[in-house]
Design a protein around this motif. Structure first.
Motif, PDB file in Angstrom:
ATOM      1  N   LEU A 294      -0.706  12.773  -3.878  1.00 37.50           N
ATOM      2  CA  LEU A 294       0.272  12.712  -2.791  1.00 37.50           C
ATOM      3  C   LEU A 294       1.109  11.429  -2.845  1.00 37.50           C
ATOM      4  N   ASN A 295       0.487  10.295  -3.177  1.00 36.39           N
ATOM      5  CA  ASN A 295       1.258   9.055  -3.302  1.00 36.39           C
ATOM      6  C   ASN A 295       2.319   9.176  -4.392  1.00 36.39           C
ATOM      7  N   ALA A 296       1.925   9.720  -5.541  1.00 35.95           N
ATOM      8  CA  ALA A 296       2.868   9.899  -6.640  1.00 35.95           C
ATOM      9  C   ALA A 296       3.970  10.877  -6.264  1.00 35.95           C
ATOM     10  N   LEU A 297       3.613  11.950  -5.572  1.00 34.28           N
ATOM     11  CA  LEU A 297       4.602  12.947  -5.167  1.00 34.28           C
ATOM     12  C   LEU A 297       5.623  12.350  -4.206  1.00 34.28           C
TER      13      LEU A 297
ATOM     14  N   ASN B 158       4.330   6.709 -12.460  1.00 35.12           N
ATOM     15  CA  ASN B 158       3.258   6.739 -11.460  1.00 35.12           C
ATOM     16  C   ASN B 158       1.925   6.531 -12.176  1.00 35.12           C
ATOM     17  N   ALA B 159       1.511   5.261 -12.244  1.00 35.34           N
ATOM     18  CA  ALA B 159       0.300   4.914 -12.988  1.00 35.34           C
ATOM     19  C   ALA B 159      -0.852   4.493 -12.087  1.00 35.34           C
TER      20      ALA B 159
ATOM     21  N   ASP C  95       0.849  -1.180   0.000  1.00 33.70           N
ATOM     22  CA  ASP C  95       0.000   0.000   0.000  1.00 33.70           C
ATOM     23  C   ASP C  95       0.893   1.240   0.000  1.00 33.70           C
ATOM     24  N   LEU C  96       0.961   1.920  -1.123  1.00 32.01           N
ATOM     25  CA  LEU C  96       1.865   3.056  -1.259  1.00 32.01           C
ATOM     26  C   LEU C  96       1.384   4.297  -0.526  1.00 32.01           C
ATOM     27  N   ARG C  97       0.261   4.207   0.146  1.00 33.31           N
ATOM     28  CA  ARG C  97      -0.135   5.304   1.025  1.00 33.31           C
ATOM     29  C   ARG C  97       0.699   5.328   2.298  1.00 33.31           C
ATOM     30  N   GLU C  98       1.419   4.224   2.556  1.00 34.98           N
ATOM     31  CA  GLU C  98       2.272   4.118   3.739  1.00 34.98           C
ATOM     32  C   GLU C  98       3.712   4.501   3.380  1.00 34.98           C
TER      33      GLU C  98
END
Length: 269
Positions: A117-120, A90-91, A64-67
């Motif tokens: 924000l995840n991509a950034l 970042n797809a 989970d790339l939110r972490e």
């Protein structure tokens, strides 16, 4: 002018399905080493098992790339597998219908986190790695890395129930421009591909559910068809390759001319 990405290492997020998967397959077919990243591990395992070994090398990372820790682990796993990172795509994208008049609707916050924000955060982490690579290589010329964000023409369109999707797309476009300026002294390029309707599994499902949707999309597209995911992947390859070496901070639109039309309520997938 070279369009080759052979031998380069890429991270592609959102790679278990849709356009992200199409980009990953396209890169591998052209000899790149690709770390496919997604939260859906089962799909990643299935897709990796079907990929041809004649091109580049595929590995996968599930998380989970939110972490923040997951982001760091993804970068570390890619370095462990391939020693370096040359390209980030970042797809990972999420679309959500929202109520623009409901103050308790959390769609804007959710999609800003998921789509921008995840991509950034991942871009910042990967960029630091690219800068260190250049220092270790002691190279004074040539490109040092390319970051490509997948955005949407929704950033330029107005559709009330997709307000959150439009806001997050516009925010990603501006993050692309800002990062491009910040990373230009390090010769790391940052661009985005903003696309319209692409014949993905989700759009196919929507067309099955809404009998007039296909005709509506085609009617609002000057080229009179829906794009394939492969066409987006080809544009991403251009931005990843040396052929676009003097291109940064740009939002390349792949929409069959759709944003040229003054259609306020056209569906902005």
């Amino acid at each position: 002018m070279s369009f080759s990405i052979q031998g380069r290492t890429a991270i592609v997020t959102g790679a278990a399905n849709g356009v992200g998967l199409a980009v990953a397959r396209h890169f591998i077919d052209r000899g790149a080493n690709v770390m496919l990243a997604d939260i859906d591990e089962a799909r990643l395992v299935d897709e990796i098992g079907e990929m041809d070994d004649d091109g580049g090398t595929a590995r996968y990372f599930a998380g989970d790339l939110r972490e923040k820790l997951t982001v760091a682990n993804l970068v570390s796993a890619t370095i462990d597998a391939f020693d370096r990172i040359d390209i980030l795509v970042n797809a990972s994208r999420q679309m959500e219908v929202s109520d623009p008049l409901d103050p308790d609707d959390g769609a804007v916050e959710n999609l800003l986190r998921q789509n921008m924000l995840n991509a950034l955060r991942l871009s910042q982490t990967v960029a630091r790695r690219m800068i260190r690579q250049a220092e270790e290589d002691d190279r004074d010329d040539g490109p040092r890395g390319s970051i490509i964000n997948l955005s949407s023409i929704a950033a330029q369109r107005t559709q009330a129930d997709l307000m959150a999707w439009s806001i997050s797309s516009a925010a990603l476009d501006q993050a692309t421009r800002s990062l491009a300026v910040a990373l230009a002294p390090h010769r790391i390029r940052v661009n985005a591909v903003a696309f319209g309707s692409v014949m993905s599994a989700s759009l196919k499902g929507a067309i099955r559910d809404q009998s007039d949707l296909r005709d509506e999309i085609i009617g609002n597209t000057p080229l009179q068809r829906i794009a394939s995911a492969a066409e987006v992947a080809q544009t991403v390859q251009y931005l990843a390759a040396d052929a676009s070496g003097f291109t940064t901070g740009q939002i390349l639109t792949v929409d069959g001319g759709r944003t040229l039309l003054d259609v306020c309520e056209a569906s902005a997938h």
